[in-house]
Design an enzyme around this catalytic site. Structure first.
Site, PDB file in Angstrom:
ATOM      1  CG  HIS A 190      -2.318   0.413   0.991  1.00  0.00           C
ATOM      2  ND1 HIS A 190      -2.917   0.489  -0.256  1.00  0.00           N
ATOM      3  CD2 HIS A 190      -3.279   0.797   1.871  1.00  0.00           C
ATOM      4  CE1 HIS A 190      -4.172   0.891  -0.125  1.00  0.00           C
ATOM      5  NE2 HIS A 190      -4.409   1.098   1.145  1.00  0.00           N
TER       6      HIS A 190
ATOM      7  CG  ASN B  57      -9.064   4.750   4.692  1.00  0.00           C
ATOM      8  OD1 ASN B  57      -8.410   4.234   3.795  1.00  0.00           O
ATOM      9  ND2 ASN B  57      -9.765   4.039   5.547  1.00  0.00           N
TER      10      ASN B  57
ATOM     11  CG  ASP C  48      -1.773   0.638  -3.372  1.00  0.00           C
ATOM     12  OD1 ASP C  48      -1.800   1.801  -2.919  1.00  0.00           O
ATOM     13  OD2 ASP C  48      -2.610  -0.227  -3.036  1.00  0.00           O
TER      14      ASP C  48
ATOM     15  CG  ASN D 150     -10.836   3.030   1.149  1.00  0.00           C
ATOM     16  OD1 ASN D 150     -11.837   3.100   0.452  1.00  0.00           O
ATOM     17  ND2 ASN D 150     -10.663   2.081   2.049  1.00  0.00           N
TER      18      ASN D 150
END
Length: 187
Positions: free
Chosen positions: A19, A66, A91, A112
């Protein structure tokens, strides 16, 4: 002025995870150009530099994935950076490690961090460099997958994708249009 944003999660726990490939790509750019993330503010770590006489900010939000848009909008508003002068690196699970894809707009695709940027910037017309991290398939959950590190067999492909992202950023910053950058780097 241009803004290059790498998406990821802050802290040692997340360093090197799938991530965080957006952070990894910006850190690679910084290393190759003798720069460092030496400033904090706007809920981010960042540095400012000049490329071809133009100021460029490299930004790693510290808001967690997020809420990435919160840091991006703060910098864009403060410096009055036009939307077409922002590129985000992140990613993409729908591509194998080593793959890179540039886009000028599109949905968040379940990401997100991108969802947050679209919400804060008020548009899906966000220029992006997506780096493949592979999909867990049926062997695990998406959350577990994105928060793991690349396997030793995946690392060379990941490093290749990061190198291509750095080259794409350099190509764009050299004065080429983003369309030309897409043509040269989409694989």
């Amino acid at each position: 002025m241009k803004l290059i944003v790498g998406l990821g999660n802050p802290g040692k726990k997340y360093e090197g995870t799938r991530h965080n490939i957006g952070f990894i790509a910006l850190e690679e750019w910084a290393m190759r150009h003798n720069e460092s993330f030496n400033k904090t503010g706007f809920k981010a770590d960042y540095f400012e530099t000049f490329v071809n006489g133009e100021k460029v900010i490299f930004l790693k939000p510290t808001t967690f994935m997020n809420n990435s848009g919160e840091a991006v909008i703060a910098v864009a508003n403060y410096y009055d950076i036009a939307l077409e002068d922002i590129v985000v690196v992140y990613d993409d699970m729908d591509m194998d490690p080593g793959r890179i894809r540039l886009r000028q707009k599109g949905s968040a695709g379940g990401h997100n961090g991108v969802k947050s940027m679209i919400a804060y910037l008020g548009t899906d017309k966000i220029r992006r460099i997506k780096l493949g991290i592979g999909h867990p398939g049926t062997s695990g959950t998406v959350v577990d997958h994105v928060l793991t590190r690349f396997s030793s067999s995946e690392k060379p492909a990941m490093q290749e994708a990061v190198a291509k992202a750095v080259e794409a950023i350099d190509f764009w910053l050299a004065g080429h249009t983003f369309e030309d950058t897409m043509t040269n780097f989409n694989n």
